[in-house]
Write a protein that holds these residues in place. Structure first.
Motif, PDB file in Angstrom:
ATOM      1  N   LYS A 293       1.425  13.502   7.330  1.00 25.00           N
ATOM      2  CA  LYS A 293       1.720  12.183   7.740  1.00 25.00           C
ATOM      3  C   LYS A 293       0.507  11.312   8.046  1.00 25.00           C
ATOM      4  O   LYS A 293      -0.321  11.970   8.810  1.00 25.00           O
ATOM      5  CB  LYS A 293       2.720  12.203   8.900  1.00 25.00           C
ATOM      6  CG  LYS A 293       4.096  12.742   8.585  1.00 25.00           C
ATOM      7  CD  LYS A 293       5.070  12.307   9.802  1.00 25.00           C
ATOM      8  CE  LYS A 293       6.311  13.068   9.242  1.00 25.00           C
ATOM      9  NZ  LYS A 293       7.361  12.932  10.194  1.00 25.00           N
ATOM     10  N   CYS A 294       0.524  10.063   7.551  1.00 24.23           N
ATOM     11  CA  CYS A 294      -0.688   9.124   8.047  1.00 24.23           C
ATOM     12  C   CYS A 294      -0.035   7.690   8.241  1.00 24.23           C
ATOM     13  O   CYS A 294       0.882   7.458   7.761  1.00 24.23           O
ATOM     14  CB  CYS A 294      -1.633   9.318   6.856  1.00 24.23           C
ATOM     15  SG  CYS A 294      -0.974   8.575   5.418  1.00 24.23           S
ATOM     16  N   SER A 295      -1.000   6.891   8.862  1.00 25.85           N
ATOM     17  CA  SER A 295      -0.540   5.657   9.171  1.00 25.85           C
ATOM     18  C   SER A 295      -1.375   4.702   8.095  1.00 25.85           C
ATOM     19  O   SER A 295      -2.892   4.985   8.026  1.00 25.85           O
ATOM     20  CB  SER A 295      -1.102   5.313  10.558  1.00 25.85           C
ATOM     21  OG  SER A 295      -0.499   5.762  11.451  1.00 25.85           O
ATOM     22  N   LEU A 296      -0.677   3.874   7.605  1.00 27.66           N
ATOM     23  CA  LEU A 296      -1.335   3.130   6.636  1.00 27.66           C
ATOM     24  C   LEU A 296      -2.126   1.737   7.371  1.00 27.66           C
ATOM     25  O   LEU A 296      -1.544   1.387   8.189  1.00 27.66           O
ATOM     26  CB  LEU A 296      -0.326   2.628   5.552  1.00 27.66           C
ATOM     27  CG  LEU A 296       0.252   3.800   4.734  1.00 27.66           C
ATOM     28  CD1 LEU A 296       1.162   3.178   3.685  1.00 27.66           C
ATOM     29  CD2 LEU A 296      -0.842   4.572   3.852  1.00 27.66           C
ATOM     30  N   ALA A 297      -2.992   1.457   6.729  1.00 26.06           N
ATOM     31  CA  ALA A 297      -3.983   0.422   7.232  1.00 26.06           C
ATOM     32  C   ALA A 297      -3.779  -0.902   6.692  1.00 26.06           C
ATOM     33  O   ALA A 297      -4.091  -2.114   7.157  1.00 26.06           O
ATOM     34  CB  ALA A 297      -5.376   0.651   7.258  1.00 26.06           C
ATOM     35  N   GLY A 298      -2.979  -1.014   5.411  1.00 23.51           N
ATOM     36  CA  GLY A 298      -2.964  -2.151   4.647  1.00 23.51           C
ATOM     37  C   GLY A 298      -4.164  -2.613   4.071  1.00 23.51           C
ATOM     38  O   GLY A 298      -5.169  -2.006   3.765  1.00 23.51           O
ATOM     39  N   TYR A 299      -4.187  -3.683   3.445  1.00 22.66           N
ATOM     40  CA  TYR A 299      -5.514  -4.235   2.608  1.00 22.66           C
ATOM     41  C   TYR A 299      -6.223  -5.317   3.320  1.00 22.66           C
ATOM     42  O   TYR A 299      -5.523  -6.052   4.169  1.00 22.66           O
ATOM     43  CB  TYR A 299      -4.802  -4.787   1.199  1.00 22.66           C
ATOM     44  CG  TYR A 299      -4.148  -3.651   0.416  1.00 22.66           C
ATOM     45  CD1 TYR A 299      -5.241  -2.520  -0.150  1.00 22.66           C
ATOM     46  CD2 TYR A 299      -2.874  -3.631   0.080  1.00 22.66           C
ATOM     47  CE1 TYR A 299      -4.721  -1.992  -0.991  1.00 22.66           C
ATOM     48  CE2 TYR A 299      -2.536  -2.726  -0.953  1.00 22.66           C
ATOM     49  CZ  TYR A 299      -3.444  -1.555  -1.280  1.00 22.66           C
ATOM     50  OH  TYR A 299      -3.003  -0.722  -2.049  1.00 22.66           O
ATOM     51  N   PRO A 300      -7.405  -5.373   3.219  1.00 25.88           N
ATOM     52  CA  PRO A 300      -8.209  -4.949   2.046  1.00 25.88           C
ATOM     53  C   PRO A 300      -9.021  -3.600   2.344  1.00 25.88           C
ATOM     54  O   PRO A 300      -9.418  -3.046   1.641  1.00 25.88           O
ATOM     55  CB  PRO A 300      -9.300  -6.175   2.148  1.00 25.88           C
ATOM     56  CG  PRO A 300      -9.636  -6.579   3.406  1.00 25.88           C
ATOM     57  CD  PRO A 300      -7.985  -6.492   4.102  1.00 25.88           C
ATOM     58  N   ILE A 301      -8.796  -3.231   3.629  1.00 25.16           N
ATOM     59  CA  ILE A 301      -9.275  -1.757   3.948  1.00 25.16           C
ATOM     60  C   ILE A 301      -8.087  -0.691   3.859  1.00 25.16           C
ATOM     61  O   ILE A 301      -7.464  -0.693   4.933  1.00 25.16           O
ATOM     62  CB  ILE A 301     -10.091  -1.741   5.450  1.00 25.16           C
ATOM     63  CG1 ILE A 301     -11.239  -2.704   5.295  1.00 25.16           C
ATOM     64  CG2 ILE A 301     -10.604  -0.384   5.696  1.00 25.16           C
ATOM     65  CD1 ILE A 301     -12.019  -2.638   6.925  1.00 25.16           C
TER      66      ILE A 301
ATOM     67  N   GLN B 238       0.862  -1.297   0.082  1.00 20.89           N
ATOM     68  CA  GLN B 238      -0.077  -0.102   0.088  1.00 20.89           C
ATOM     69  C   GLN B 238       0.861   1.272   0.045  1.00 20.89           C
ATOM     70  O   GLN B 238       0.512   2.302  -0.654  1.00 20.89           O
ATOM     71  CB  GLN B 238      -1.003  -0.107   1.045  1.00 20.89           C
ATOM     72  CG  GLN B 238      -1.829   1.104   1.321  1.00 20.89           C
ATOM     73  CD  GLN B 238      -2.528   1.083   2.631  1.00 20.89           C
ATOM     74  OE1 GLN B 238      -2.387   0.472   3.558  1.00 20.89           O
ATOM     75  NE2 GLN B 238      -3.567   2.005   2.666  1.00 20.89           N
ATOM     76  N   ALA B 239       1.999   1.140   0.836  1.00 22.72           N
ATOM     77  CA  ALA B 239       2.738   2.347   0.901  1.00 22.72           C
ATOM     78  C   ALA B 239       3.630   2.670  -0.442  1.00 22.72           C
ATOM     79  O   ALA B 239       3.624   3.834  -0.876  1.00 22.72           O
ATOM     80  CB  ALA B 239       3.933   2.148   1.907  1.00 22.72           C
ATOM     81  N   LEU B 240       3.939   1.683  -1.072  1.00 22.97           N
ATOM     82  CA  LEU B 240       4.794   1.632  -2.393  1.00 22.97           C
ATOM     83  C   LEU B 240       4.064   2.074  -3.610  1.00 22.97           C
ATOM     84  O   LEU B 240       4.191   2.794  -4.444  1.00 22.97           O
ATOM     85  CB  LEU B 240       5.554   0.381  -2.608  1.00 22.97           C
ATOM     86  CG  LEU B 240       6.451   0.066  -1.731  1.00 22.97           C
ATOM     87  CD1 LEU B 240       7.154  -1.366  -1.951  1.00 22.97           C
ATOM     88  CD2 LEU B 240       7.637   1.210  -1.802  1.00 22.97           C
ATOM     89  N   ILE B 241       2.568   1.380  -3.693  1.00 25.52           N
ATOM     90  CA  ILE B 241       2.013   1.402  -4.868  1.00 25.52           C
ATOM     91  C   ILE B 241       0.730   2.527  -4.597  1.00 25.52           C
ATOM     92  O   ILE B 241       0.557   3.447  -5.592  1.00 25.52           O
ATOM     93  CB  ILE B 241       1.430   0.051  -5.149  1.00 25.52           C
ATOM     94  CG1 ILE B 241       2.296  -0.838  -5.579  1.00 25.52           C
ATOM     95  CG2 ILE B 241       0.188   0.288  -6.576  1.00 25.52           C
ATOM     96  CD1 ILE B 241       1.907  -2.267  -5.706  1.00 25.52           C
ATOM     97  N   GLY B 242      -0.061   2.493  -3.720  1.00 26.05           N
ATOM     98  CA  GLY B 242      -1.313   3.217  -3.581  1.00 26.05           C
ATOM     99  C   GLY B 242      -1.321   4.608  -3.067  1.00 26.05           C
ATOM    100  O   GLY B 242      -2.038   5.342  -3.540  1.00 26.05           O
ATOM    101  N   PHE B 243      -0.432   4.755  -1.907  1.00 24.80           N
ATOM    102  CA  PHE B 243      -0.574   5.756  -1.163  1.00 24.80           C
ATOM    103  C   PHE B 243       0.637   6.611  -1.084  1.00 24.80           C
ATOM    104  O   PHE B 243       1.022   7.471  -0.362  1.00 24.80           O
ATOM    105  CB  PHE B 243      -1.290   5.595   0.214  1.00 24.80           C
ATOM    106  CG  PHE B 243      -2.480   5.187   0.285  1.00 24.80           C
ATOM    107  CD1 PHE B 243      -3.432   6.014   0.328  1.00 24.80           C
ATOM    108  CD2 PHE B 243      -3.003   3.857   0.023  1.00 24.80           C
ATOM    109  CE1 PHE B 243      -4.656   5.867   0.397  1.00 24.80           C
ATOM    110  CE2 PHE B 243      -4.148   3.450  -0.180  1.00 24.80           C
ATOM    111  CZ  PHE B 243      -5.177   4.383   0.238  1.00 24.80           C
ATOM    112  N   SER B 244       1.476   6.609  -2.158  1.00 26.85           N
ATOM    113  CA  SER B 244       3.067   7.272  -1.988  1.00 26.85           C
ATOM    114  C   SER B 244       2.864   8.750  -2.153  1.00 26.85           C
ATOM    115  O   SER B 244       3.593   9.598  -1.704  1.00 26.85           O
ATOM    116  CB  SER B 244       3.772   6.700  -3.119  1.00 26.85           C
ATOM    117  OG  SER B 244       3.358   7.091  -4.596  1.00 26.85           O
TER     118      SER B 244
END
Length: 88
Positions: free
Chosen positions: A41-49, A27-33
Motif C-alpha cells: 500500500k502506498c499513498s499517491l502524491a498526484g502530479y507533477p511529482i 495517477q491512481a487510474l493510469i500510472g500506478f495501478s
C-alpha cells in the motif's frame, strides 16, 4: 499578497487543491495501478511529482503534496494573469 485580492487567492488555492486531487485520481487510474495490492500500500502524491510513497512516511507525503499544490497554484495564477492581460 502576490498582487491578489483575498477572493482571488482563495479561489486560486481552491482550484489548485481541486486539480491536485483530480491528478491524484488520474495517477491512481493510469500510472500506478500496479502498486496497489493487499500487501503493498502506498499513498499517491498526484502530479507533477508523481510518487508512490510508503504510507508510513507521513512527512514525505505531506511535503510532496504541499509542493504539488504550490505548483498548481502558480500555474493557475500565471495562466489567470496572462488571460487577464490578453483581454485588456
Amino acid at each position: 499578497m502576490l498582487g491578489l485580492s483575498k477572493k482571488r487567492f482563495f479561489i486560486t488555492l481552491g482550484l489548485s487543491v481541486g486539480i491536485w486531487l483530480v491528478s491524484g485520481f488520474i495517477q491512481a487510474l493510469i500510472g500506478f495501478s500496479d502498486y496497489f495490492s493487499i500487501f503493498h500500500k502506498c499513498s499517491l502524491a498526484g502530479y507533477p511529482i508523481a510518487l508512490c510513497i510508503s504510507s508510513n512516511s507521513q512527512a514525505k507525503i505531506v511535503l510532496t503534496s504541499f509542493v504539488n499544490i504550490i505548483f498548481w497554484f502558480w500555474v493557475i495564477h500565471l495562466f489567470w494573469s496572462w488571460f487577464n492581460k490578453s483581454r485588456n
